[in-house]
Design an enzyme around this catalytic site. Sequence first.
Site, PDB file in Angstrom:
ATOM      1  N   LYS A   1       0.823  -1.208   0.000  1.00  0.00           N
ATOM      2  CA  LYS A   1       0.000   0.000   0.000  1.00  0.00           C
ATOM      3  C   LYS A   1       0.854   1.253   0.000  1.00  0.00           C
ATOM      4  O   LYS A   1       0.501   2.253  -0.606  1.00  0.00           O
ATOM      5  CB  LYS A   1      -0.947   0.009   1.208  1.00  0.00           C
ATOM      6  CG  LYS A   1      -2.129  -0.910   1.033  1.00  0.00           C
ATOM      7  CD  LYS A   1      -3.177  -0.656   2.091  1.00  0.00           C
ATOM      8  CE  LYS A   1      -4.331  -1.650   1.926  1.00  0.00           C
ATOM      9  NZ  LYS A   1      -5.255  -1.650   3.039  1.00  0.00           N
TER      10      LYS A   1
ATOM     11  N   LYS B   1      -4.395 -11.143  -6.747  1.00  0.00           N
ATOM     12  CA  LYS B   1      -5.613 -11.340  -5.959  1.00  0.00           C
ATOM     13  C   LYS B   1      -6.780 -10.559  -6.574  1.00  0.00           C
ATOM     14  O   LYS B   1      -6.574  -9.446  -7.065  1.00  0.00           O
ATOM     15  CB  LYS B   1      -5.311 -10.819  -4.550  1.00  0.00           C
ATOM     16  CG  LYS B   1      -6.376 -10.993  -3.530  1.00  0.00           C
ATOM     17  CD  LYS B   1      -5.967 -10.367  -2.199  1.00  0.00           C
ATOM     18  CE  LYS B   1      -6.316  -8.891  -2.147  1.00  0.00           C
ATOM     19  NZ  LYS B   1      -6.224  -8.278  -0.824  1.00  0.00           N
TER      20      LYS B   1
ATOM     21  N   LYS C   1     -11.182  -5.005  -5.688  1.00  0.00           N
ATOM     22  CA  LYS C   1     -11.979  -3.952  -6.330  1.00  0.00           C
ATOM     23  C   LYS C   1     -11.119  -2.761  -6.738  1.00  0.00           C
ATOM     24  O   LYS C   1     -11.573  -1.895  -7.475  1.00  0.00           O
ATOM     25  CB  LYS C   1     -13.140  -3.520  -5.433  1.00  0.00           C
ATOM     26  CG  LYS C   1     -12.721  -2.934  -4.113  1.00  0.00           C
ATOM     27  CD  LYS C   1     -13.847  -2.981  -3.110  1.00  0.00           C
ATOM     28  CE  LYS C   1     -13.282  -3.006  -1.702  1.00  0.00           C
ATOM     29  NZ  LYS C   1     -13.985  -3.804  -0.759  1.00  0.00           N
TER      30      LYS C   1
HETATM   31  P1  TYM Z   1     -10.959  -6.341   3.550  1.00  0.00           P
HETATM   32  O1  TYM Z   1     -12.051  -5.360   3.798  1.00  0.00           O
HETATM   33  O2  TYM Z   1      -9.883  -5.971   2.584  1.00  0.00           O
HETATM   34  O3  TYM Z   1     -11.560  -7.726   3.072  1.00  0.00           O
HETATM   35  C1  TYM Z   1     -12.610  -8.369   3.772  1.00  0.00           C
HETATM   36  C2  TYM Z   1     -12.399  -9.872   3.776  1.00  0.00           C
HETATM   37  O4  TYM Z   1     -12.364 -10.382   2.445  1.00  0.00           O
HETATM   38  C3  TYM Z   1     -11.195 -11.179   2.264  1.00  0.00           C
HETATM   39  N1  TYM Z   1     -10.749 -11.059   0.872  1.00  0.00           N
HETATM   40  C4  TYM Z   1     -10.523 -12.109   0.072  1.00  0.00           C
HETATM   41  N2  TYM Z   1     -10.605 -13.425   0.286  1.00  0.00           N
HETATM   42  C5  TYM Z   1     -10.294 -14.242  -0.763  1.00  0.00           C
HETATM   43  N3  TYM Z   1      -9.919 -13.785  -1.978  1.00  0.00           N
HETATM   44  C6  TYM Z   1      -9.816 -12.473  -2.231  1.00  0.00           C
HETATM   45  N4  TYM Z   1      -9.465 -12.055  -3.441  1.00  0.00           N
HETATM   46  C7  TYM Z   1     -10.123 -11.557  -1.184  1.00  0.00           C
HETATM   47  N5  TYM Z   1     -10.127 -10.199  -1.078  1.00  0.00           N
HETATM   48  C8  TYM Z   1     -10.520  -9.918   0.183  1.00  0.00           C
HETATM   49  C9  TYM Z   1     -10.187 -10.603   3.256  1.00  0.00           C
HETATM   50  O5  TYM Z   1      -9.188 -11.543   3.567  1.00  0.00           O
HETATM   51  C10 TYM Z   1     -11.086 -10.296   4.439  1.00  0.00           C
HETATM   52  O6  TYM Z   1     -11.307 -11.449   5.204  1.00  0.00           O
HETATM   53  N6  TYM Z   1      -7.984  -5.861   7.562  1.00  0.00           N
HETATM   54  C11 TYM Z   1      -9.229  -6.452   7.073  1.00  0.00           C
HETATM   55  C12 TYM Z   1     -10.458  -6.011   7.829  1.00  0.00           C
HETATM   56  C13 TYM Z   1     -10.383  -6.192   9.297  1.00  0.00           C
HETATM   57  C14 TYM Z   1     -10.480  -7.413   9.998  1.00  0.00           C
HETATM   58  C15 TYM Z   1     -10.380  -7.064  11.380  1.00  0.00           C
HETATM   59  C16 TYM Z   1     -10.664  -8.730   9.598  1.00  0.00           C
HETATM   60  C17 TYM Z   1     -10.189  -5.203  10.231  1.00  0.00           C
HETATM   61  N7  TYM Z   1     -10.215  -5.722  11.491  1.00  0.00           N
HETATM   62  C18 TYM Z   1     -10.427  -8.065  12.377  1.00  0.00           C
HETATM   63  C19 TYM Z   1     -10.715  -9.727  10.591  1.00  0.00           C
HETATM   64  C20 TYM Z   1     -10.594  -9.374  11.950  1.00  0.00           C
HETATM   65  C21 TYM Z   1      -9.409  -6.034   5.614  1.00  0.00           C
HETATM   66  O7  TYM Z   1      -8.903  -5.039   5.170  1.00  0.00           O
HETATM   67  O8  TYM Z   1     -10.302  -6.802   4.930  1.00  0.00           O
END
Ligand code: TYM
Length: 340
Positions: free
Chosen positions: A121, A203, A206
């Site tokens: 990032k 990966k 969006k």
């Molecule tokens: P975020 O908002 O980027 O994504 C949400 C969830 O979707 C999963 N994900 C994917 N899984 C499989 N293939 C993909 N291409 C893909 N893209 C996204 C992510 O692994 C996630 O589970 N840091 C986290 C949010 C967060 C969080 C937490 C998660 C904040 N606090 C505490 C668990 C526990 C994030 O940015 O997810």
Amino acid sequence: METQNTNQKTKKTIFSGVQPSGKMTLGNYLGALKNWTKLQDDYNCYYSLVNLHAITVPQDPETLRNNTTELLAQFLACGIDPKKATIFVQSHVKEHLELMWVLNCMTYMGELSRMTQYKDKSKKSAENLNAGLFTYPVLMAADILLYQTDLVPVGDDQKQHMELARDLAMRFNNRYSETFVVPEGYYPENTARVMSLQNPEKKMSKSDDNPNGYILLADTADDTRKKIMRSVTDSLGEIRYSDDQPGLKNLINIYSAVDGRSVEEIVAEFEGKGYGDFKKSLAEVVVEDLRPVREQYDYFMKNRDYLDEIIHQGALKAESVARKTVKDVYEKTGFVTRIK
Ligand code: TYM
């Protein structure tokens, strides 16, 4: 009431979150949300709209507010049931920030600078290299540890962050005394990393410049079909599940996660057939799986009072648990108790 309380104590606890930073992709759905709905019957679940995390990149305030409401409607449309799971907005529970500060003071700079997501990032947004982007995993650890979480259902892009949450739990427990449950990541079998439909080395995300690389839950059935039909495969022309055919492998993984059958069963069904037939069938399976999600989404977006009530109740419930953890942590840290 009594029964529910007893149940909640015997059930293991789950926490997970999604950032309200635009529409959800098929990757979010298969990597996280679809699992969340399966787990809500057997676990005490906390599902959060993590808007504090979202501002680590610049956000237009009105868009962030709308995205949060839309994401909530999508949670419900995917089948998350507020009677079973606690659904809340992260910024409504100030304890997340309170615990984060204490954990910040126990996290080493070296640990954070090794985080691959931070490195990626920071390359992408060199002009916005803010401290929040750097300490983002500490906030995530605070989210998880506040609720004495046993399991965290996430995609595998969160593995490194999960390790930090575990290390911080152990570090605190060792320095003071047993305080936190040490959480485990919980990853789906074949869809922990759903890849881009245009580049199977990347990966699905969006933020991809090419919208053909991702499917949004909000995409129309036609767009979904087109994106699947246009997806990149290879010139081998044979339906096999192999690392030599990463595009096809990704599509088979998606097929299996959506339709519930094993990879072997799917490969057997399409043996001897062409990629076109396979993609057509996959497109229908995905469109049918997402149809109720799209319909329910429209329904919930028209019921704003209901949405407000859910996050109000969710915040009250989350707060009461989070408060206890912070009180314990503050005492152990040596903060003087406020009497009045
Ligand atoms: P975020 O908002 O980027 O994504 C949400 C969830 O979707 C999963 N994900 C994917 N899984 C499989 N293939 C993909 N291409 C893909 N893209 C996204 C992510 O692994 C996630 O589970 N840091 C986290 C949010 C967060 C969080 C937490 C998660 C904040 N606090 C505490 C668990 C526990 C994030 O940015 O997810």
